[in-house]
Design a protein around this motif. Structure first.
Motif, short mmCIF file in Angstrom:
data_model
loop_
_atom_site.label_atom_id
_atom_site.label_comp_id
_atom_site.label_asym_id
_atom_site.label_seq_id
_atom_site.Cartn_x
_atom_site.Cartn_y
_atom_site.Cartn_z
N LEU A 261 0.84 -1.21 0.00
CA LEU A 261 0.00 0.00 0.00
C LEU A 261 0.86 1.25 0.00
N VAL A 262 1.83 1.29 0.93
CA VAL A 262 2.68 2.48 1.05
C VAL A 262 3.43 2.74 -0.26
N ASP A 263 3.97 1.67 -0.85
CA ASP A 263 4.71 1.84 -2.11
C ASP A 263 3.81 2.31 -3.24
N ALA A 264 2.62 1.68 -3.35
CA ALA A 264 1.73 2.04 -4.46
C ALA A 264 1.31 3.51 -4.35
N VAL A 265 0.97 3.95 -3.14
CA VAL A 265 0.53 5.34 -2.99
C VAL A 265 1.70 6.28 -3.27
N THR A 266 2.88 5.97 -2.72
CA THR A 266 4.05 6.83 -2.92
C THR A 266 4.39 6.94 -4.41
N ASP A 267 4.31 5.80 -5.11
CA ASP A 267 4.57 5.82 -6.56
C ASP A 267 3.55 6.66 -7.32
N SER A 518 -12.31 0.15 0.23
CA SER A 518 -13.73 0.45 0.02
C SER A 518 -13.97 0.94 -1.41
N LYS A 519 -13.02 1.66 -1.97
CA LYS A 519 -13.17 2.09 -3.37
C LYS A 519 -13.18 0.89 -4.31
N ALA A 520 -12.32 -0.08 -4.01
CA ALA A 520 -12.26 -1.28 -4.86
C ALA A 520 -13.58 -2.06 -4.77
N LYS A 560 -1.05 -7.51 -3.15
CA LYS A 560 -0.48 -7.18 -4.45
C LYS A 560 -0.53 -5.67 -4.72
N PRO A 561 0.60 -5.07 -5.12
CA PRO A 561 0.60 -3.63 -5.41
C PRO A 561 -0.46 -3.24 -6.45
N ASP A 562 -0.71 -4.15 -7.42
CA ASP A 562 -1.69 -3.86 -8.46
C ASP A 562 -3.06 -3.55 -7.90
N PHE A 563 -3.41 -4.24 -6.83
CA PHE A 563 -4.72 -4.00 -6.21
C PHE A 563 -4.84 -2.53 -5.80
N TRP A 564 -3.80 -2.02 -5.13
CA TRP A 564 -3.84 -0.64 -4.63
C TRP A 564 -3.83 0.34 -5.80
N LYS A 565 -3.10 -0.01 -6.83
CA LYS A 565 -3.03 0.87 -8.02
C LYS A 565 -4.42 1.07 -8.62
N LYS A 566 -5.23 0.00 -8.61
CA LYS A 566 -6.58 0.09 -9.20
C LYS A 566 -7.42 1.12 -8.43
N LEU A 568 -6.31 3.61 -6.69
CA LEU A 568 -5.77 4.95 -6.92
C LEU A 568 -6.23 5.48 -8.28
N ARG A 569 -6.35 4.56 -9.21
CA ARG A 569 -6.81 4.93 -10.55
C ARG A 569 -8.22 5.54 -10.48
N SER A 570 -9.05 5.05 -9.56
CA SER A 570 -10.42 5.58 -9.48
C SER A 570 -10.41 7.04 -9.00
N ILE A 571 -9.41 7.42 -8.22
CA ILE A 571 -9.31 8.83 -7.80
C ILE A 571 -8.88 9.68 -8.99
#
Ligand SMILES: [Zn+2]
Length: 585
Positions: A261-267, A518-520, A560-566, A568-571
């Protein structure tokens, strides 16, 4: 429909004899448990006896509920701070409850001392299956426990090594005032006023606040060095490798998923940079300052009377799942929601659910548009609590990091439905506010996590660091998520002096964790209404397993980082939507 709490669901009055009867029954039950299990430790050797002991242990939580009297007087207090009789009674009950708890502390400690090989066997036992997750947690925590005398010393020094430092800074903060016209504002009131003030006033007010914080920053410097240094000592003794490990264990999370989570958001800080560029444009400013980051755009949205908010929630909940609607209706009918602000009533909003007693929701409903979202948020907690009630008492409580998944999911249900009914101008204001909240909940909290990680590392390496170093570290991490559209000044870094989150080491990640899951869930539901079954499985899972496993069981792999990326994509999509709505400005 009732708009005030009916506390009669708990007890009739302050002097209801049932209160004392229940307390006595609870005390008898705890004493009986202690008598049965403190000296005869047969349950550490026999599985049959262990099952019996665990059943007895969990029946302590709801029959009658130990905290019922305490909660009754707490609720009275929250409605009327001047009720000193309730306050005194609550304190008395609390003392009795603490004595009760002390009677049973031995039990989990004894379980924790079972040798590792025997623990492994117990976790595989069929008969103990219902208790597996509870036992697993007890055993996990025990790995970091020290010997009894060591624990005693650490416990004794907690107050001088941590609490008195934090309280000391707080005392100075509470005395700090800001001159505004002919008034003197307490610092916290001044800070909260910054975001609602017009440009010139807010920048001046912010500057005054930062200077005032600087005036006590030497004390905060010593405080931060002391409490972070104290944590280092504790972590080394307990065998926690990284400064955030203890918090992650406490929330029953998995380190891999939190770091993903931390990596995905930071990226993805680029997403929040894009938002602040758009915000600068909407505010018609060449660039923003730190004091502009949370300011709204345009006029406030129209007023929504409570009756209308109820109608909206009933319509939305009913269209998603009839069960949600019937929980809401039941609360309104029985008086489990206290709606309006009153003199003496506590501020904010909450949902308080406890094992073995009715759940209560407190609001301070003014007619502002975001109050509808707050109402939806607290009902999300209430529905999560109600749906977890059929579980065994040990599992009715859910982790902090899943609680916010439920509440923000219900916000999404309501937001999307209300959004469609707004005028174009209202849509712009509402969408901006929603993205702004998401950015603060996700990007700002993870930037804070990164700041904390660096702060702890620096103090671990160098022994201590100066207030100037703390200030520039803070600015570096705030700049990282705010991006080039926001110009930071050195003085802004004094924010650290009063940021209470950083004194609760690393807990900030739980906000981002909940919001993104919750967004996912909402995105899945929007794609396929059949996903509701899985949402309901999560809402009825309480604390039966780790958050990671609960989500995995409904097909969501948060490691999985991909989960968090999805998520973030909604934002990012929301930002695109706002860009489109405002492209002609
Ligand atoms: Zn909440």
């Amino acid at each position: 429909m009732k708009t005030t709490w009916n506390l009669g669901l708990l007890y009739k009055s302050h002097d209801d004899p049932q209160i004392e009867k229940d307390m006595k029954a609870v005390e008898r039950a705890y004493a009986a448990f202690e008598k049965k299990y403190r000296t005869d430790r047969g349950y550490l050797k026999s599985e049959t006896k262990l099952v019996e002991a665990l059943r007895d242990y969990e029946s302590l939580f709801n029959d009658p509920a130990p905290a019922k009297g305490y909660m009754y007087f707490s609720f009275i207090q929250d409605l009327d701070a001047s009720d000193s009789v309730a306050r005194a009674k609550r304190t008395q009950i609390l003392e009795r409850l603490q004595k009760n708890d002390n009677r049973t502390v031995f039990f989990e400690l004894a379980l924790a001392k079972i040798p590792a090989a025997a623990q492994k066997k117990l976790l595989k036992s069929k008969r103990l299956a219902p208790f597996r997750y509870f036992l697993k947690n007890v055993f996990e925590r025990a790995k970091h426990d020290l010997s009894e005398p060591e624990e005693k010393i650490l416990g004794l020094k907690r107050i001088p090594a941590y609490e008195q430092w934090v309280v000391g800074t707080e005392k100075l903060l509470n005395r700090l005032t800001i001159d505004l016209g002919d008034k003197k504002l307490p610092i916290f009131e001044a800070l909260s006023k910054v975001h609602d003030s017009p440009l010139k006033e807010r920048r001046e007010l912010h500057e005054k606040c930062m200077k005032a914080l600087e005036s006590i920053s030497e004390v905060a410097e010593s405080e931060i060095n002391a409490i972070v240094g104290d944590k280092k000592i504790g972590d080394e003794l307990r065998g926690f490798k990284e400064p955030y490990d203890q918090t992650i264990l406490g929330y029953q999370n998995d380190r891999k998923s939190v770091l993903a989570l931390v990596d995905a958001v930071t990226d993805s800080f680029g997403i929040s940079h894009r938002f602040y560029e758009l915000k600068a444009k909407l505010l018609k400013l060449p660039s923003l300052e730190y004091s502009d980051r949370a300011v709204g755009i345009g006029e406030n949205l129209r007023e929504v009377p409570f009756e209308e908010a109820v109608a909206t929630l009933r319509r939305v909940f009913g269209s998603v799942d009839e069960r949600y609607l019937s929980i809401l209706d039941g609360y309104l009918e029985k008086g489990q929601i206290d709606v309006y602000p009153r003199v003496g009533k506590t501020g904010g909003a909450y949902c308080s659910g406890n094992i073995g007693m009715p759940t209560y929701v407190l609001l301070n409903y003014t007619k502002a548009f975001d109050q509808v979202m707050t109402f939806a948020h607290e009902m999300g907690h209430a529905i999560h609590t109600e749906m977890s009630k059929p579980l065994m008492p040990l599992y009715q409580h859910y982790s902090t990091s899943t609680a916010e998944v439920a509440s923000t999911l219900f916000e999404s249900f309501v937001f999307e439905s209300v959004f469609e009914t707004l005028s174009d101008e209202e849509k712009v204001v509402a969408l901006h506010k929603r993205i702004n909240d998401d950015i603060q909940t996700i990007f700002r909290q993870i930037a804070c996590f990164n700041f904390e990680a660096d702060l702890h590392r620096a103090i671990r390496e160098k022994g201590e660091i100066s207030k100037d170093e703390i200030r520039s570290l803070m600015n570096e991490h705030m700049s990282a998520y705010l991006g080039p559209a926001v110009r930071m000044k050195d003085i802004d870094g004094n924010f650290f002096v009063q940021w209470s989150h950083i004194r609760r080491f690393f807990y900030v990640y739980s906000y981002a964790f909940g919001q993104l899951i919750s967004k996912a869930l909402y995105a899945e539901y929007k794609k396929d209404k059949g996903f509701l079954g899985k949402i309901n499985r999560f809402l009825s899972a309480g604390g039966t397993d780790s958050p990671e496993n609960i989500f995995k069981s409904i097909g969501i792999d948060v490691t999985k980082p991909d989960f968090w990326k999805k998520g973030l994509r909604s934002i990012e999509k929301d930002i695109e939507r706002l860009e489109k709505l405002t492209k002609n400005r």
